[in-house]
Design a protein around this motif. Structure first.
Motif, PDB file in Angstrom:
ATOM      1  N   VAL A   4       0.869  -1.165   0.000  1.00  0.00           N
ATOM      2  CA  VAL A   4       0.000   0.000   0.000  1.00  0.00           C
ATOM      3  C   VAL A   4       0.909   1.219   0.000  1.00  0.00           C
ATOM      4  O   VAL A   4       1.815   1.322   0.833  1.00  0.00           O
ATOM      5  N   ALA A   5       0.689   2.115  -0.944  1.00  0.00           N
ATOM      6  CA  ALA A   5       1.498   3.328  -1.027  1.00  0.00           C
ATOM      7  C   ALA A   5       0.604   4.531  -0.805  1.00  0.00           C
ATOM      8  O   ALA A   5      -0.533   4.569  -1.277  1.00  0.00           O
ATOM      9  N   GLY A   6       1.126   5.494  -0.071  1.00  0.00           N
ATOM     10  CA  GLY A   6       0.369   6.704   0.186  1.00  0.00           C
ATOM     11  C   GLY A   6       1.216   7.709   0.926  1.00  0.00           C
ATOM     12  O   GLY A   6       2.445   7.604   0.947  1.00  0.00           O
ATOM     13  N   THR A   7       0.556   8.647   1.542  1.00  0.00           N
ATOM     14  CA  THR A   7       1.260   9.624   2.358  1.00  0.00           C
ATOM     15  C   THR A   7       0.728   9.526   3.781  1.00  0.00           C
ATOM     16  O   THR A   7      -0.398   9.067   4.011  1.00  0.00           O
ATOM     17  N   ALA A   8       1.559   9.954   4.701  1.00  0.00           N
ATOM     18  CA  ALA A   8       1.163   9.952   6.105  1.00  0.00           C
ATOM     19  C   ALA A   8       1.731  11.186   6.777  1.00  0.00           C
ATOM     20  O   ALA A   8       2.864  11.582   6.498  1.00  0.00           O
ATOM     21  N   VAL A   9       0.932  11.741   7.641  1.00  0.00           N
ATOM     22  CA  VAL A   9       1.407  12.803   8.519  1.00  0.00           C
ATOM     23  C   VAL A   9       1.543  12.147   9.882  1.00  0.00           C
ATOM     24  O   VAL A   9       0.545  11.786  10.512  1.00  0.00           O
ATOM     25  N   VAL A  10       2.776  11.955  10.299  1.00  0.00           N
ATOM     26  CA  VAL A  10       3.057  11.231  11.528  1.00  0.00           C
ATOM     27  C   VAL A  10       3.411  12.242  12.615  1.00  0.00           C
ATOM     28  O   VAL A  10       4.446  12.901  12.540  1.00  0.00           O
ATOM     29  N   GLU A  11       2.526  12.371  13.600  1.00  0.00           N
ATOM     30  CA  GLU A  11       2.808  13.265  14.721  1.00  0.00           C
ATOM     31  C   GLU A  11       3.655  12.553  15.766  1.00  0.00           C
ATOM     32  O   GLU A  11       4.570  13.133  16.325  1.00  0.00           O
ATOM     33  N   ALA A  34       9.074   5.636   2.143  1.00  0.00           N
ATOM     34  CA  ALA A  34       9.209   5.232   0.738  1.00  0.00           C
ATOM     35  C   ALA A  34      10.556   5.611   0.145  1.00  0.00           C
ATOM     36  O   ALA A  34      11.010   4.979  -0.814  1.00  0.00           O
ATOM     37  N   GLU A  35      11.229   6.600   0.705  1.00  0.00           N
ATOM     38  CA  GLU A  35      12.532   7.028   0.192  1.00  0.00           C
ATOM     39  C   GLU A  35      13.577   5.915   0.258  1.00  0.00           C
ATOM     40  O   GLU A  35      14.555   5.922  -0.471  1.00  0.00           O
ATOM     41  N   TYR A  36      13.389   4.936   1.151  1.00  0.00           N
ATOM     42  CA  TYR A  36      14.362   3.868   1.377  1.00  0.00           C
ATOM     43  C   TYR A  36      14.024   2.573   0.647  1.00  0.00           C
ATOM     44  O   TYR A  36      14.766   1.600   0.742  1.00  0.00           O
ATOM     45  N   VAL A  37      12.897   2.529  -0.055  1.00  0.00           N
ATOM     46  CA  VAL A  37      12.420   1.292  -0.660  1.00  0.00           C
ATOM     47  C   VAL A  37      12.924   1.163  -2.092  1.00  0.00           C
ATOM     48  O   VAL A  37      12.644   2.008  -2.938  1.00  0.00           O
ATOM     49  N   ALA A  38      13.641   0.086  -2.349  1.00  0.00           N
ATOM     50  CA  ALA A  38      14.228  -0.167  -3.674  1.00  0.00           C
ATOM     51  C   ALA A  38      13.355  -1.110  -4.488  1.00  0.00           C
ATOM     52  O   ALA A  38      13.829  -2.096  -5.044  1.00  0.00           O
ATOM     53  N   ALA A 107      -6.754  -3.098   2.406  1.00  0.00           N
ATOM     54  CA  ALA A 107      -7.808  -2.094   2.260  1.00  0.00           C
ATOM     55  C   ALA A 107      -7.901  -1.228   3.523  1.00  0.00           C
ATOM     56  O   ALA A 107      -8.082  -0.009   3.428  1.00  0.00           O
ATOM     57  N   ALA A 108      -7.769  -1.842   4.685  1.00  0.00           N
ATOM     58  CA  ALA A 108      -7.820  -1.091   5.947  1.00  0.00           C
ATOM     59  C   ALA A 108      -6.625  -0.141   6.060  1.00  0.00           C
ATOM     60  O   ALA A 108      -6.768   0.999   6.512  1.00  0.00           O
ATOM     61  N   VAL A 109      -5.455  -0.590   5.639  1.00  0.00           N
ATOM     62  CA  VAL A 109      -4.268   0.264   5.672  1.00  0.00           C
ATOM     63  C   VAL A 109      -4.440   1.430   4.699  1.00  0.00           C
ATOM     64  O   VAL A 109      -4.121   2.574   5.031  1.00  0.00           O
ATOM     65  N   ALA A 110      -4.973   1.164   3.505  1.00  0.00           N
ATOM     66  CA  ALA A 110      -5.196   2.227   2.521  1.00  0.00           C
ATOM     67  C   ALA A 110      -6.155   3.275   3.078  1.00  0.00           C
ATOM     68  O   ALA A 110      -5.969   4.476   2.864  1.00  0.00           O
ATOM     69  N   ALA A 111      -7.169   2.844   3.805  1.00  0.00           N
ATOM     70  CA  ALA A 111      -8.121   3.779   4.409  1.00  0.00           C
ATOM     71  C   ALA A 111      -7.471   4.578   5.543  1.00  0.00           C
ATOM     72  O   ALA A 111      -7.827   5.726   5.786  1.00  0.00           O
ATOM     73  N   PHE A 112      -6.516   3.977   6.223  1.00  0.00           N
ATOM     74  CA  PHE A 112      -5.825   4.611   7.354  1.00  0.00           C
ATOM     75  C   PHE A 112      -4.883   5.720   6.885  1.00  0.00           C
ATOM     76  O   PHE A 112      -4.739   6.745   7.534  1.00  0.00           O
ATOM     77  N   LEU A 113      -4.228   5.505   5.737  1.00  0.00           N
ATOM     78  CA  LEU A 113      -3.279   6.483   5.210  1.00  0.00           C
ATOM     79  C   LEU A 113      -3.993   7.567   4.422  1.00  0.00           C
ATOM     80  O   LEU A 113      -5.142   7.414   4.027  1.00  0.00           O
ATOM     81  N   ASP A 115      -4.394   9.604   0.988  1.00  0.00           N
ATOM     82  CA  ASP A 115      -4.101   9.527  -0.440  1.00  0.00           C
ATOM     83  C   ASP A 115      -3.402   8.211  -0.801  1.00  0.00           C
ATOM     84  O   ASP A 115      -2.377   8.199  -1.480  1.00  0.00           O
ATOM     85  N   ALA A 116      -3.945   7.083  -0.328  1.00  0.00           N
ATOM     86  CA  ALA A 116      -3.256   5.798  -0.484  1.00  0.00           C
ATOM     87  C   ALA A 116      -4.007   4.870  -1.425  1.00  0.00           C
ATOM     88  O   ALA A 116      -5.205   5.000  -1.647  1.00  0.00           O
ATOM     89  N   ARG A 117      -3.261   3.891  -1.939  1.00  0.00           N
ATOM     90  CA  ARG A 117      -3.855   2.852  -2.768  1.00  0.00           C
ATOM     91  C   ARG A 117      -3.014   1.587  -2.672  1.00  0.00           C
ATOM     92  O   ARG A 117      -1.818   1.637  -2.396  1.00  0.00           O
ATOM     93  N   VAL A 118      -3.682   0.462  -2.904  1.00  0.00           N
ATOM     94  CA  VAL A 118      -2.997  -0.822  -2.953  1.00  0.00           C
ATOM     95  C   VAL A 118      -2.352  -0.907  -4.326  1.00  0.00           C
ATOM     96  O   VAL A 118      -3.004  -0.698  -5.351  1.00  0.00           O
ATOM     97  N   LEU A 119      -1.056  -1.200  -4.357  1.00  0.00           N
ATOM     98  CA  LEU A 119      -0.327  -1.286  -5.622  1.00  0.00           C
ATOM     99  C   LEU A 119      -0.580  -2.635  -6.281  1.00  0.00           C
ATOM    100  O   LEU A 119      -0.517  -3.676  -5.624  1.00  0.00           O
ATOM    101  N   ALA A 120      -0.837  -2.613  -7.556  1.00  0.00           N
ATOM    102  CA  ALA A 120      -1.025  -3.844  -8.314  1.00  0.00           C
ATOM    103  C   ALA A 120       0.315  -4.569  -8.441  1.00  0.00           C
ATOM    104  O   ALA A 120       1.367  -3.931  -8.549  1.00  0.00           O
TER     105      ALA A 120
END
Length: 169
Positions: A4-11, A34-38, A107-113, A115-120
């Motif tokens: 699942v890729a998206g953005t997060a604001v982590v407080e 995501a900056e560290y994922v190859a 799907a739950a993770v995508a809803a939590f983040l 602007d997220a989506r499950v990557l095909a």
């Protein structure tokens, strides 16, 4: 495995990680900066090696998601591996969902983040580098000579680091 890729604001990192939906006890959910994922294969290799370590009773961490983080980072020390995880602030994230009901958990993770989506699985570019090449090179200590020897395949060098962690045990 689902990504699942998206953005997060982590407080607060601990609150964010504790709030990540996991779906079931069999499901490992691990968030990465995501900056560290190859690429997809980098994370798939980490999941494969973590699963094998648990199957053989050779795991370092008691939690499967943490074992995935250790392999993905190519490190045995959790403190060092955490640099690859999420940090405070807004960032692009990739979340691994492995085992159990992956569809529901993803799907739950995508809803939590945000602007997220499950990557095909066959998404274009999925085998390439998701993150920042220089960040990845620095984190995994990949020099010019090693990258040249690998014909510029940074993702391949990173997957080698994941595999070599078994040798370092």
């Amino acid at each position: 495995m689902k990504l699942v890729a998206g953005t997060a604001v982590v407080e607060d990192v601990e609150t964010f990680v504790a709030g990540l939906p996991d779906g079931s006890p069999e499901t490992a959910v691990q968030a990465f900066d995501a900056e560290y994922v190859a690429g997809r294969e980098h994370l798939a290799a980490a999941v494969k090696h973590a699963d094998r370590a648990f199957d053989r009773g050779e795991n370092v961490a008691s939690d499967r998601a943490v074992e995935v983080l250790l392999y993905a980072a190519g490190r045995r020390q959790i403190r060092e591996a955490l640099a690859m995880g999420v940090a405070a602030g807004e960032q692009a994230v990739v979340v691994v969902v492995a085992g159990g009901d992956e569809e529901r958990a993803a799907a739950a993770v995508a809803a939590f983040l945000d602007d997220a989506r499950v990557l095909a699985a066959d998404e274009p570019g999925g085998a390439g580098v998701y993150g920042d090449r220089e960040t990845i090179r620095e984190f995994f200590d990949v020099g010019d000579a090693e990258l040249d020897a690998a014909a510029g395949d940074l993702a391949g060098v990173v997957r080698e680091r994941v595999a070599l962690l078994d040798v370092e045990k």
